[in-house]
Each structure stands twice: as C-alpha cells, then as structure tokens.
Design an enzyme around this catalytic site. Sequence first.
Site, mmCIF file in Angstrom:
data_model
loop_
_atom_site.group_PDB
_atom_site.id
_atom_site.type_symbol
_atom_site.label_atom_id
_atom_site.label_comp_id
_atom_site.label_asym_id
_atom_site.label_seq_id
_atom_site.Cartn_x
_atom_site.Cartn_y
_atom_site.Cartn_z
ATOM 1 N N GLU A 119 17.993 48.735 11.954
ATOM 2 C CA GLU A 119 17.369 49.139 11.347
ATOM 3 C C GLU A 119 17.293 48.944 9.527
ATOM 4 O O GLU A 119 18.192 49.063 9.347
ATOM 5 C CB GLU A 119 16.394 50.644 11.731
ATOM 6 N N ASP A 121 17.832 43.056 8.859
ATOM 7 C CA ASP A 121 17.227 42.022 9.344
ATOM 8 C C ASP A 121 17.354 40.938 8.308
ATOM 9 O O ASP A 121 18.406 40.024 8.149
ATOM 10 C CB ASP A 121 15.991 41.822 9.935
ATOM 11 N N GLY A 130 -1.253 49.283 12.748
ATOM 12 C CA GLY A 130 -0.536 50.827 11.691
ATOM 13 C C GLY A 130 -0.014 51.469 12.782
ATOM 14 O O GLY A 130 1.158 52.627 12.181
ATOM 15 N N SER A 131 0.719 51.083 13.921
ATOM 16 C CA SER A 131 1.423 51.956 14.574
ATOM 17 C C SER A 131 3.529 51.503 14.920
ATOM 18 O O SER A 131 4.212 51.922 14.877
ATOM 19 C CB SER A 131 1.707 51.941 16.138
ATOM 20 N N GLY A 132 3.009 50.820 13.914
ATOM 21 C CA GLY A 132 5.111 50.271 13.475
ATOM 22 C C GLY A 132 5.489 49.240 14.515
ATOM 23 O O GLY A 132 6.962 49.333 14.375
ATOM 24 N N GLU A 186 3.799 34.403 7.177
ATOM 25 C CA GLU A 186 4.174 36.282 6.603
ATOM 26 C C GLU A 186 5.098 36.147 5.247
ATOM 27 O O GLU A 186 3.740 36.718 4.023
ATOM 28 C CB GLU A 186 4.420 37.561 7.399
ATOM 29 N N ASP A 245 10.179 41.467 13.418
ATOM 30 C CA ASP A 245 9.417 41.762 14.533
ATOM 31 C C ASP A 245 8.946 39.885 15.250
ATOM 32 O O ASP A 245 8.497 40.115 16.155
ATOM 33 C CB ASP A 245 8.327 41.933 13.534
ATOM 34 N N TYR A 278 9.071 48.872 0.483
ATOM 35 C CA TYR A 278 10.619 47.985 1.378
ATOM 36 C C TYR A 278 10.729 46.808 0.542
ATOM 37 O O TYR A 278 12.212 46.438 0.460
ATOM 38 C CB TYR A 278 8.939 47.552 2.595
HETATM 39 C C1 GLA Z 1 9.483 45.886 9.242
HETATM 40 C C2 GLA Z 1 10.154 44.185 9.128
HETATM 41 C C3 GLA Z 1 10.754 43.944 9.595
HETATM 42 C C4 GLA Z 1 12.484 44.714 9.588
HETATM 43 C C5 GLA Z 1 11.999 46.331 9.806
HETATM 44 C C6 GLA Z 1 13.165 47.533 9.993
HETATM 45 O O1 GLA Z 1 9.669 45.633 10.669
HETATM 46 O O2 GLA Z 1 8.967 43.293 9.875
HETATM 47 O O3 GLA Z 1 11.220 42.404 9.398
HETATM 48 O O4 GLA Z 1 13.164 44.314 8.362
HETATM 49 O O5 GLA Z 1 10.691 46.746 8.818
HETATM 50 O O6 GLA Z 1 14.128 47.288 10.360
#
Ligand code: GLA
Length: 388
Positions: free
Chosen positions: A33, A36, A121-123, A163, A175, A225
């Site tokens: 996590e 990336d 919004g759930s991640g 994006e 993602d 972020y």
């Molecule tokens: C979000 C971003 C991803 C990644 C994650 C953290 O989901 O869209 O590209 O950076 O956070 O791992």
Amino acid sequence: MMESELKRKFCDLYGEGQVRLFSAAGRVNLIGEHVDYCGGTVLPAALDLKCTVAARLRSDGRIRLAATTTDLTAELEIGKLDSYRALKWGNYQAGVAYILQQEGYKICGCDLLYDCTVPFGSGLSSSAAIEVATALTLATFSAENGGKTAKKEELAVMSRRAENEYCGVACGILDQFASAMGKKDHAVLLNCDTLKYEYVPVDLKDCVLVIANSNKPHSLVQSKYNERRAECESAFAVLKKALPEIACLADVTTERFETVKHLLDGKVLDRARHVVEECARVKAAVKAMKAGDIAKLGRLMNESHYSLRDLYEVTGRELDALTDAARSFEGCLGSRMTGGGFGGSAVSLVEKDKTAAFENYVCEKYEAAVGYRPTFYETRISDGIEVR
Ligand code: GLA
C-alpha cells in the site's frame, strides 16, 4: 442489477434494440500500500463488485451517459471531448474518451448506461471500475469499426492517464491495473515501475478474505495523498544522490536503507521507511502465499497496517478501530486497511467457519468505538474485465 433488468432499463431509456454489456471490476489490495507511485510492487485482486456498462452504437457522433445510481446524465460530442472536465457527473467517462482519442482510437458515438455495484467512497476503486469499463467499451467499438485495437494493459494505462490528466486526481496504476487485469481466484503481483506482472493463486486454505467498509465519510483525502507523494519524491531525490543506481524509491532494499537513512529526517524518513519495508513485506507475502503459510500472510497484513498507521499516517481513527476490532477476534489471522486510506475499507483474513461470528463481533466493537456500523461485502475474487 441483473443483466436482464439492466438491458430492460437501457431500452426504456434509449429505445428498443440490441444491447451489449462491458464490465470492469473494483479491487482489494492485499498488501503493497502506498508504494505504486514509488515504483513498488503491489498485490491487488479484482472483485465481483463491478461497473457494468450497457451500450449501443449511435451514428451522430454523440456519447450519451446515464446511470442506475444517479439521475444525473451527460451528453458528450466526440469533436469536443476536451471540454468536459468540469462536469458534475460524467467527467471520468469523458476523460477516458478524450485520452483514447488522443491515442488514435476511433471514438464512436454511443448510448451508455452505467450500473456500478462497487460502492462509492468505499476505497474499493469505483472510479477505476468506471474508467476501465468505459475504456473497454470505447476500445471495443473502435476495433469493431475499423479503428485501433487495445490490449487490456493499455486500457489500464489509458484509464489512469484519464484520472491523472483529465480529472486532476493524482493516483498510481494500482487500481486501474487490478480492474483491467484481475483474474478469478488470483492476485496480480504487479511491478508498478515496469508494469511486469504475474498471477499468484489466492488459496487461503481454511480462511477467507472479509472486506468491511468503515463508512467514514471521505474528506481532504486528495490533498493528504498528494502530500505523501511529495514526501516520497523528496526522499527519492535525496537518496538518489547517494545511490545513483536506483530508478525509484522502491528500488532501495531494507539493508541499503539502513546505510542511507541518516540522510533523511522527520516525516520524510518515516514515509521512506514505510515504502522500503512495505515492498519487502510484499515479497514475503507472496512467498508465504506460495508456501501456503496463511498465518504468516496474516502477520504481514497486520504489520502493513501498523506501518501505514505509524509511519505513513494514512489510517485514521476509524480504520484503526475497525482493524483493531478484527484482530481481537479469535479466528482472525490479520487485518489491514486497503486502498488510499483516511476512511474506506479494511480487509481481514478470517477462518471460514467463523465469518458470521466475526462480522457480528466487529460490528459491535466498531460501533461502540466510533458510533456507527461498518458494512460487510459478500464478494469474491473475480476476472477484471468481461464482455457479454
Ligand atoms: C489509491 C490510489 C492508488 C494507490 C493507493 C494506495 O487507491 O488510487 O494508486 O496509491 O491509493 O496504495
């Protein structure tokens, strides 16, 4: 929504006739996590929560957009795709169409109806699912109408560019790649620097993955972020001088890091340490999965969460409460936040026959700690994209 119901709805909206279906998945990241965008290796899996696009060509150079989850609609002219950045709804789709067009794909007019079961919004990457499903639809129409054909990886890369460049959201490739490349019952081990990947079977023996949404309302996520990304960039700039051979922060091994860490301090040191150690945990996790050592995988998931909490500072009270509750259940082998953090979801490794008890237990504990309940999702690891 059932396939037949979605087709019915499409015809009610746009008129009778043939309807095609294209879908792309949401994802869970098992480990790796916030690495990336540092060129690290990640281990996501696609879920059967997906965005399905019902679609049909039209001949007047317009793309009409509607959805089952909102009353908002949009209409795009394919000659003006650059001009929809400020749309309240539909800018992800416009961004994908724009990037594909820039890349030389033949963008055809079409009617599209979106049905997204990845909770917003759930991640779990509803936006990536929407982008990749759009890219898949438009690229298929391009290929079928004498235009360029896309590989699945290219769909992921173009979706991410939409994006970043069109929607102004700085994200890595995690993602979109998981959404496009995911494979049933497998995780995707992806090197985000080279985009080389390998499928790792997810065989968890007596355990299953349980995904829970913290239901924390998102706020300020993007600015934090971006702040983390900038901290990693400055760590890289400093370390690169001492280690000219590194191409990205993730290239620094844990051993090497110990010899150069004195060059960094404060938060930047913590952030860099997280990235370096998280990359090592991904390798260890894959080894554990291949060896069938599920307990080890669980421990690595816990360590990943602690590092995201203490060094990277992206978990927050809710995700900490959720994963603490999970870990205190006998029969839970590990638990961590998944995705960007600051809210969103957690993934836990739980003994199969105890999942109902686990959910009740976590629900109660979490509610006592934060005042509201989490949501659990019944979901499986599935193929990323599908054309029907
Ligand atoms: C979000 C971003 C991803 C990644 C994650 C953290 O989901 O869209 O590209 O950076 O956070 O791992």
